[in-house]
Motif scaffolding. Structure first.
Motif, PDB file in Angstrom:
ATOM      1  N   LYS A  25       0.833  -1.197   0.000  1.00 32.17           N
ATOM      2  CA  LYS A  25       0.000   0.000   0.000  1.00 32.17           C
ATOM      3  C   LYS A  25       0.872   1.254   0.000  1.00 32.17           C
ATOM      4  CE  LYS A  25      -3.488  -2.301   2.808  1.00 32.17           C
ATOM      5  NZ  LYS A  25      -4.176  -2.316   4.086  1.00 32.17           N
ATOM      6  N   ASP A  26       0.303   2.358  -0.445  1.00 28.42           N
ATOM      7  CA  ASP A  26       0.992   3.644  -0.354  1.00 28.42           C
ATOM      8  C   ASP A  26       1.037   4.071   1.109  1.00 28.42           C
ATOM      9  OD1 ASP A  26       1.356   3.817  -3.069  1.00 28.42           O
ATOM     10  OD2 ASP A  26      -0.491   4.943  -3.395  1.00 28.42           O
ATOM     11  N   VAL A  27       2.148   4.673   1.499  1.00 26.74           N
ATOM     12  CA  VAL A  27       2.352   5.053   2.893  1.00 26.74           C
ATOM     13  C   VAL A  27       2.894   6.470   2.938  1.00 26.74           C
ATOM     14  CG1 VAL A  27       3.636   4.525   4.990  1.00 26.74           C
ATOM     15  CG2 VAL A  27       2.880   2.676   3.528  1.00 26.74           C
ATOM     16  N   THR A  28       2.491   7.214   3.951  1.00 24.81           N
ATOM     17  CA  THR A  28       3.052   8.535   4.198  1.00 24.81           C
ATOM     18  C   THR A  28       3.778   8.487   5.527  1.00 24.81           C
ATOM     19  OG1 THR A  28       1.254   9.608   3.012  1.00 24.81           O
ATOM     20  CG2 THR A  28       2.537  10.972   4.530  1.00 24.81           C
ATOM     21  N   GLU A  29       5.068   8.803   5.502  1.00 24.17           N
ATOM     22  CA  GLU A  29       5.857   8.844   6.731  1.00 24.17           C
ATOM     23  C   GLU A  29       6.056  10.306   7.117  1.00 24.17           C
ATOM     24  OE1 GLU A  29       9.376   6.230   7.376  1.00 24.17           O
ATOM     25  OE2 GLU A  29      10.412   8.130   7.652  1.00 24.17           O
ATOM     26  N   VAL A  30       5.844  10.624   8.386  1.00 19.08           N
ATOM     27  CA  VAL A  30       5.959  12.000   8.861  1.00 19.08           C
ATOM     28  C   VAL A  30       7.289  12.176   9.579  1.00 19.08           C
ATOM     29  CG1 VAL A  30       4.948  13.756  10.352  1.00 19.08           C
ATOM     30  CG2 VAL A  30       3.463  12.183   9.099  1.00 19.08           C
ATOM     31  N   ASP A  31       8.073  13.146   9.121  1.00 18.42           N
ATOM     32  CA  ASP A  31       9.347  13.515   9.746  1.00 18.42           C
ATOM     33  C   ASP A  31       9.253  14.974  10.180  1.00 18.42           C
ATOM     34  OD1 ASP A  31      10.246  11.008   8.970  1.00 18.42           O
ATOM     35  OD2 ASP A  31      11.356  11.752   7.246  1.00 18.42           O
ATOM     36  N   VAL A  32       9.898  15.305  11.297  1.00 15.74           N
ATOM     37  CA  VAL A  32       9.882  16.676  11.804  1.00 15.74           C
ATOM     38  C   VAL A  32      11.313  17.115  12.091  1.00 15.74           C
ATOM     39  CG1 VAL A  32       9.122  18.158  13.691  1.00 15.74           C
ATOM     40  CG2 VAL A  32       7.615  16.371  12.849  1.00 15.74           C
ATOM     41  N   ARG A  33      11.643  18.354  11.706  1.00 18.61           N
ATOM     42  CA  ARG A  33      12.962  18.900  11.991  1.00 18.61           C
ATOM     43  C   ARG A  33      12.792  20.321  12.505  1.00 18.61           C
ATOM     44  NH1 ARG A  33      14.094  14.844   9.327  1.00 18.61           N
ATOM     45  NH2 ARG A  33      15.753  14.053   8.102  1.00 18.61           N
ATOM     46  N   ALA A  34      13.573  20.664  13.516  1.00 12.97           N
ATOM     47  CA  ALA A  34      13.530  22.015  14.089  1.00 12.97           C
ATOM     48  C   ALA A  34      14.958  22.534  14.220  1.00 12.97           C
ATOM     49  CB  ALA A  34      12.855  21.997  15.452  1.00 12.97           C
ATOM     50  N   PHE A  35      15.150  23.817  13.890  1.00 12.28           N
ATOM     51  CA  PHE A  35      16.461  24.453  13.944  1.00 12.28           C
ATOM     52  C   PHE A  35      16.337  25.756  14.719  1.00 12.28           C
ATOM     53  CE2 PHE A  35      15.909  22.192   9.978  1.00 12.28           C
ATOM     54  CZ  PHE A  35      17.039  21.400   9.904  1.00 12.28           C
ATOM     55  N   TYR A  36      17.363  26.067  15.488  1.00 12.98           N
ATOM     56  CA  TYR A  36      17.379  27.330  16.234  1.00 12.98           C
ATOM     57  C   TYR A  36      18.823  27.807  16.320  1.00 12.98           C
ATOM     58  CZ  TYR A  36      16.892  30.692  20.040  1.00 12.98           C
ATOM     59  OH  TYR A  36      16.921  31.819  20.799  1.00 12.98           O
ATOM     60  N   THR A  37      19.061  29.064  16.024  1.00 16.36           N
ATOM     61  CA  THR A  37      20.392  29.641  16.088  1.00 16.36           C
ATOM     62  C   THR A  37      20.358  30.855  17.002  1.00 16.36           C
ATOM     63  OG1 THR A  37      20.825  28.930  13.826  1.00 16.36           O
ATOM     64  CG2 THR A  37      22.280  30.594  14.730  1.00 16.36           C
ATOM     65  N   ARG A  38      21.345  30.919  17.896  1.00 15.43           N
ATOM     66  CA  ARG A  38      21.466  32.068  18.791  1.00 15.43           C
ATOM     67  C   ARG A  38      22.952  32.366  18.937  1.00 15.43           C
ATOM     68  NH1 ARG A  38      18.393  34.755  22.811  1.00 15.43           N
ATOM     69  NH2 ARG A  38      19.742  35.633  24.413  1.00 15.43           N
ATOM     70  N   ARG A  40      26.475  32.297  18.445  1.00 17.14           N
ATOM     71  CA  ARG A  40      27.319  31.293  17.789  1.00 17.14           C
ATOM     72  C   ARG A  40      26.835  29.861  18.028  1.00 17.14           C
ATOM     73  NH1 ARG A  40      33.470  33.465  18.650  1.00 17.14           N
ATOM     74  NH2 ARG A  40      33.136  35.504  17.723  1.00 17.14           N
ATOM     75  N   TRP A  41      25.730  29.712  18.711  1.00 22.20           N
ATOM     76  CA  TRP A  41      25.176  28.395  19.012  1.00 22.20           C
ATOM     77  C   TRP A  41      24.146  27.995  17.963  1.00 22.20           C
ATOM     78  CZ3 TRP A  41      27.005  25.272  22.763  1.00 22.20           C
ATOM     79  CH2 TRP A  41      27.799  25.849  23.745  1.00 22.20           C
ATOM     80  N   LYS A  42      24.128  26.728  17.611  1.00 25.24           N
ATOM     81  CA  LYS A  42      23.131  26.203  16.691  1.00 25.24           C
ATOM     82  C   LYS A  42      22.560  24.920  17.295  1.00 25.24           C
ATOM     83  CE  LYS A  42      23.803  26.475  12.282  1.00 25.24           C
ATOM     84  NZ  LYS A  42      24.298  26.252  10.918  1.00 25.24           N
ATOM     85  N   PHE A  43      21.234  24.843  17.392  1.00 29.70           N
ATOM     86  CA  PHE A  43      20.550  23.681  17.956  1.00 29.70           C
ATOM     87  C   PHE A  43      19.684  23.044  16.869  1.00 29.70           C
ATOM     88  CE2 PHE A  43      21.239  26.842  21.218  1.00 29.70           C
ATOM     89  CZ  PHE A  43      21.802  26.114  22.253  1.00 29.70           C
ATOM     90  N   GLN A  44      19.737  21.723  16.786  1.00 31.80           N
ATOM     91  CA  GLN A  44      18.939  21.017  15.787  1.00 31.80           C
ATOM     92  C   GLN A  44      18.299  19.791  16.446  1.00 31.80           C
ATOM     93  OE1 GLN A  44      21.418  19.992  12.478  1.00 31.80           O
ATOM     94  NE2 GLN A  44      22.251  22.052  12.297  1.00 31.80           N
ATOM     95  N   LEU A  45      17.057  19.531  16.110  1.00 33.96           N
ATOM     96  CA  LEU A  45      16.342  18.352  16.596  1.00 33.96           C
ATOM     97  C   LEU A  45      15.583  17.755  15.422  1.00 33.96           C
ATOM     98  CD1 LEU A  45      15.443  16.601  19.021  1.00 33.96           C
ATOM     99  CD2 LEU A  45      13.479  18.129  19.222  1.00 33.96           C
ATOM    100  N   ALA A  46      15.689  16.443  15.267  1.00 33.76           N
ATOM    101  CA  ALA A  46      14.995  15.759  14.176  1.00 33.76           C
ATOM    102  C   ALA A  46      14.301  14.513  14.719  1.00 33.76           C
ATOM    103  CB  ALA A  46      15.981  15.366  13.084  1.00 33.76           C
ATOM    104  N   VAL A  47      13.089  14.298  14.249  1.00 33.12           N
ATOM    105  CA  VAL A  47      12.340  13.079  14.575  1.00 33.12           C
ATOM    106  C   VAL A  47      11.897  12.472  13.259  1.00 33.12           C
ATOM    107  CG1 VAL A  47      10.390  12.078  15.799  1.00 33.12           C
ATOM    108  CG2 VAL A  47      11.511  14.112  16.721  1.00 33.12           C
ATOM    109  N   GLU A  48      12.342  11.256  12.992  1.00 33.87           N
ATOM    110  CA  GLU A  48      11.940  10.540  11.784  1.00 33.87           C
ATOM    111  C   GLU A  48      10.910   9.483  12.161  1.00 33.87           C
ATOM    112  OE1 GLU A  48      15.295   9.105   9.578  1.00 33.87           O
ATOM    113  OE2 GLU A  48      16.437  10.917  10.005  1.00 33.87           O
ATOM    114  N   ASN A  49       9.919   9.296  11.309  1.00 27.67           N
ATOM    115  CA  ASN A  49       8.826   8.353  11.541  1.00 27.67           C
ATOM    116  C   ASN A  49       8.124   8.681  12.863  1.00 27.67           C
ATOM    117  OD1 ASN A  49       7.045   6.262  11.265  1.00 27.67           O
ATOM    118  ND2 ASN A  49       8.560   4.644  11.446  1.00 27.67           N
ATOM    119  N   VAL A  50       7.603   9.883  12.946  1.00 28.00           N
ATOM    120  CA  VAL A  50       6.999  10.430  14.167  1.00 28.00           C
ATOM    121  C   VAL A  50       5.975   9.484  14.783  1.00 28.00           C
ATOM    122  CG1 VAL A  50       5.548  12.289  15.077  1.00 28.00           C
ATOM    123  CG2 VAL A  50       7.400  12.818  13.487  1.00 28.00           C
ATOM    124  N   PHE A  51       5.136   8.869  13.973  1.00 25.27           N
ATOM    125  CA  PHE A  51       4.066   8.018  14.495  1.00 25.27           C
ATOM    126  C   PHE A  51       4.502   6.563  14.663  1.00 25.27           C
ATOM    127  CE2 PHE A  51       1.894  11.535  12.257  1.00 25.27           C
ATOM    128  CZ  PHE A  51       1.385  12.151  13.381  1.00 25.27           C
TER     129      PHE A  51
END
Length: 85
Positions: A25-38, A40-51
């Motif tokens: 069957k056709d499937v939709t996979e949900v991925d989420v990525r968030a980035f924040y820079t302050r 000289r600092w850089k923060f990254q968070l990623a979630v693959e296959n959220v559900f």
């Protein structure tokens, strides 16, 4: 024609050696990525296959046909600091 044996499908008879990707069957996979820079600092968070859904996908490399299972939920984070400028 196929016989169900647990989670593996074995193909016998006239279906042997034929493509069977129409069974998937056709499937939709949900991925989420968030980035924040302050500064000289850089923060990254990623979630693959959220559900955390499980699905199977066909692979055909020309020589053989295989079935792969997607990886489960994966959470990764990264913090970096840039020295100097």
């Amino acid at each position: 024609v196929y016989k169900q044996r647990g989670a593996v499908r074995q193909f016998d008879g006239p279906a042997a050696g034929q493509r069977f990707d129409h069974l998937f069957k056709d499937v939709t996979e949900v991925d989420v990525r968030a980035f924040y820079t302050r500064d000289r600092w850089k923060f990254q968070l990623a979630v693959e296959n959220v559900f955390d859904s499980t699905y199977y996908s066909p692979e055909d490399n020309g020589f053989a046909f295989a079935v792969s299972v997607n990886p489960g939920r994966l959470v990764t984070g990264r913090v970096s600091y840039q020295f100097g400028r």
